[in-house]
Scaffold this motif. Structure first.
Motif, PDB file in Angstrom:
ATOM      1  N   GLU A  44       0.827  -1.206   0.000  1.00 24.74           N
ATOM      2  CA  GLU A  44       0.000   0.000   0.000  1.00 24.74           C
ATOM      3  C   GLU A  44       0.865   1.263   0.000  1.00 24.74           C
ATOM      4  OE1 GLU A  44      -4.099  -1.402   2.198  1.00 24.74           O
ATOM      5  OE2 GLU A  44      -2.372  -0.950   3.473  1.00 24.74           O
ATOM      6  N   GLN A  45       1.966   1.239   0.739  1.00 21.70           N
ATOM      7  CA  GLN A  45       2.870   2.387   0.768  1.00 21.70           C
ATOM      8  C   GLN A  45       3.508   2.614  -0.604  1.00 21.70           C
ATOM      9  OE1 GLN A  45       5.550   1.305   3.928  1.00 21.70           O
ATOM     10  NE2 GLN A  45       4.199   2.087   5.539  1.00 21.70           N
ATOM     11  N   ILE A  46       3.912   1.536  -1.263  1.00 21.41           N
ATOM     12  CA  ILE A  46       4.527   1.631  -2.595  1.00 21.41           C
ATOM     13  C   ILE A  46       3.538   2.216  -3.589  1.00 21.41           C
ATOM     14  CG2 ILE A  46       5.450   0.296  -4.541  1.00 21.41           C
ATOM     15  CD1 ILE A  46       6.656  -1.630  -2.393  1.00 21.41           C
ATOM     16  N   MET A  47       2.295   1.758  -3.526  1.00 22.81           N
ATOM     17  CA  MET A  47       1.272   2.271  -4.438  1.00 22.81           C
ATOM     18  C   MET A  47       1.034   3.763  -4.208  1.00 22.81           C
ATOM     19  SD  MET A  47       0.665  -0.222  -6.369  1.00 22.81           S
ATOM     20  CE  MET A  47      -0.751   0.358  -7.264  1.00 22.81           C
ATOM     21  N   LEU A  48       0.957   4.166  -2.955  1.00 18.74           N
ATOM     22  CA  LEU A  48       0.747   5.571  -2.606  1.00 18.74           C
ATOM     23  C   LEU A  48       1.911   6.429  -3.109  1.00 18.74           C
ATOM     24  CD1 LEU A  48      -1.031   7.622  -1.051  1.00 18.74           C
ATOM     25  CD2 LEU A  48       0.306   7.071   0.983  1.00 18.74           C
ATOM     26  N   GLN A  49       3.142   5.955  -2.907  1.00 24.33           N
ATOM     27  CA  GLN A  49       4.329   6.696  -3.346  1.00 24.33           C
ATOM     28  C   GLN A  49       4.356   6.892  -4.863  1.00 24.33           C
ATOM     29  OE1 GLN A  49       7.462   4.264  -1.748  1.00 24.33           O
ATOM     30  NE2 GLN A  49       7.316   5.169   0.300  1.00 24.33           N
ATOM     31  N   GLN A  50       3.749   5.971  -5.602  1.00 29.09           N
ATOM     32  CA  GLN A  50       3.722   6.065  -7.064  1.00 29.09           C
ATOM     33  C   GLN A  50       2.539   6.881  -7.577  1.00 29.09           C
ATOM     34  OE1 GLN A  50       5.233   2.326  -9.201  1.00 29.09           O
ATOM     35  NE2 GLN A  50       4.135   1.521  -7.414  1.00 29.09           N
ATOM     36  N   GLY A  51       1.713   7.361  -6.657  1.00 27.18           N
ATOM     37  CA  GLY A  51       0.591   8.198  -7.058  1.00 27.18           C
ATOM     38  C   GLY A  51      -0.689   7.449  -7.379  1.00 27.18           C
ATOM     39  N   PHE A  52      -0.736   6.156  -7.101  1.00 27.49           N
ATOM     40  CA  PHE A  52      -1.970   5.408  -7.321  1.00 27.49           C
ATOM     41  C   PHE A  52      -2.967   5.748  -6.218  1.00 27.49           C
ATOM     42  CE2 PHE A  52       0.862   2.936  -9.959  1.00 27.49           C
ATOM     43  CZ  PHE A  52       0.041   2.546 -11.014  1.00 27.49           C
ATOM     44  N   VAL A  53      -4.229   5.837  -6.585  1.00 28.86           N
ATOM     45  CA  VAL A  53      -5.292   6.190  -5.654  1.00 28.86           C
ATOM     46  C   VAL A  53      -6.104   4.945  -5.321  1.00 28.86           C
ATOM     47  CG1 VAL A  53      -7.364   7.611  -5.319  1.00 28.86           C
ATOM     48  CG2 VAL A  53      -5.404   8.520  -6.602  1.00 28.86           C
ATOM     49  N   PHE A  54      -6.185   4.616  -4.026  1.00 29.88           N
ATOM     50  CA  PHE A  54      -6.929   3.433  -3.578  1.00 29.88           C
ATOM     51  C   PHE A  54      -8.416   3.615  -3.846  1.00 29.88           C
ATOM     52  CE2 PHE A  54      -9.305   1.114  -0.300  1.00 29.88           C
ATOM     53  CZ  PHE A  54      -8.836  -0.162  -0.538  1.00 29.88           C
ATOM     54  N   ARG A  55      -9.051   2.568  -4.386  1.00 31.03           N
ATOM     55  CA  ARG A  55     -10.494   2.580  -4.667  1.00 31.03           C
ATOM     56  C   ARG A  55     -11.274   1.656  -3.756  1.00 31.03           C
ATOM     57  NH1 ARG A  55     -10.668   0.762 -10.216  1.00 31.03           N
ATOM     58  NH2 ARG A  55     -12.384  -0.441  -9.425  1.00 31.03           N
ATOM     59  N   SER A  56     -10.855   0.383  -3.679  1.00 32.95           N
ATOM     60  CA  SER A  56     -11.625  -0.587  -2.901  1.00 32.95           C
ATOM     61  C   SER A  56     -10.795  -1.850  -2.671  1.00 32.95           C
ATOM     62  CB  SER A  56     -12.936  -0.940  -3.621  1.00 32.95           C
ATOM     63  OG  SER A  56     -12.658  -1.587  -4.855  1.00 32.95           O
ATOM     64  N   GLU A  57     -11.402  -2.749  -1.906  1.00 32.34           N
ATOM     65  CA  GLU A  57     -10.763  -4.046  -1.672  1.00 32.34           C
ATOM     66  C   GLU A  57     -11.830  -5.122  -1.692  1.00 32.34           C
ATOM     67  OE1 GLU A  57      -9.591  -5.809   2.604  1.00 32.34           O
ATOM     68  OE2 GLU A  57      -9.137  -3.690   2.407  1.00 32.34           O
TER      69      GLU A  57
END
Length: 187
Positions: A44-57
């Motif tokens: 989740e941290q890696i995704m956030l650092q790359q600018g990806f926006v969390f939608r759902s799980e």
């Protein structure tokens, strides 16, 4: 005579195994800059650092937890899904989905195809027709392991208003199998 035949059969099998391993190329160490086996918090941290926006799980009946994000790969906007089993990353997918009749999907397919070929060589399977295309790399292994890794890339052109798609999928089959055994207590 039986010993000679057994020795010849074993030698032939050994040569086949060595050749099969030699044909397997080194594949990806992960997907979307997330190394195979990474835990959820770090992923989740890696995704956030790359600018990806969390939608759902979503958690399925097999124990996979899928985390869905919006973002860009190779400057293509789309949806990214990372899948974890036993809190370990083992599968990733990037999806471009539009109702433009494939106008965005086909160029995205060729962009991903070119980038993947540059890193891992020609695909083991390739097909292109009027409705779409696919490329598959299935003779890859994860770096520093014997894990089988598959890359699937495909696109489908559909007339609007039906949704066309371009999908890139990376699967670490070996890690997935080990994690599934862990889930079932080795049974």
């Amino acid at each position: 005579m039986k010993k000679v035949i057994r020795l010849l059969v074993l030698t032939t099998l050994l040569l086949f195994v060595i050749q099969t391993a030699a044909f397997a190329g080194v594949g990806p160490g992960g997907f979307a800059n997330i190394p195979w086996g990474t835990g959820r918090v770090q992923a989740e941290q890696i995704m956030l650092q790359q600018g990806f926006v969390f939608r759902s799980e979503y958690k399925d009946s097999n124990g996979f937890v899928s985390l869905y994000y919006n973002g860009r790969m190779l400057d293509v906007a789309g949806d990214l899904k990372i899948m974890l089993l036993n809190d370990s990353f083992c599968r990733g997918e990037f999806l471009l989905l539009t109702d433009d009749g494939g106008a965005a999907e086909e160029p995205a397919f060729w962009k991903f195809n070119t980038a993947i070929r540059a890193k891992y060589g020609s695909p083991d399977g390739f097909n292109r027709n009027a409705e779409g295309g696919m490329a598959q790399w299935y003779k890859l292994t994860a770096p520093d392991t014997s894990d089988a890794v598959n890359i699937n890339l495909y696109f489908t052109k559909m007339k609007p208003p039906t949704l066309s798609n371009c999908t890139v999928e990376y699967i670490n089959r070996g890690l997935e199998q080990r994690l599934a055994l862990k889930t079932n207590n080795g049974l």
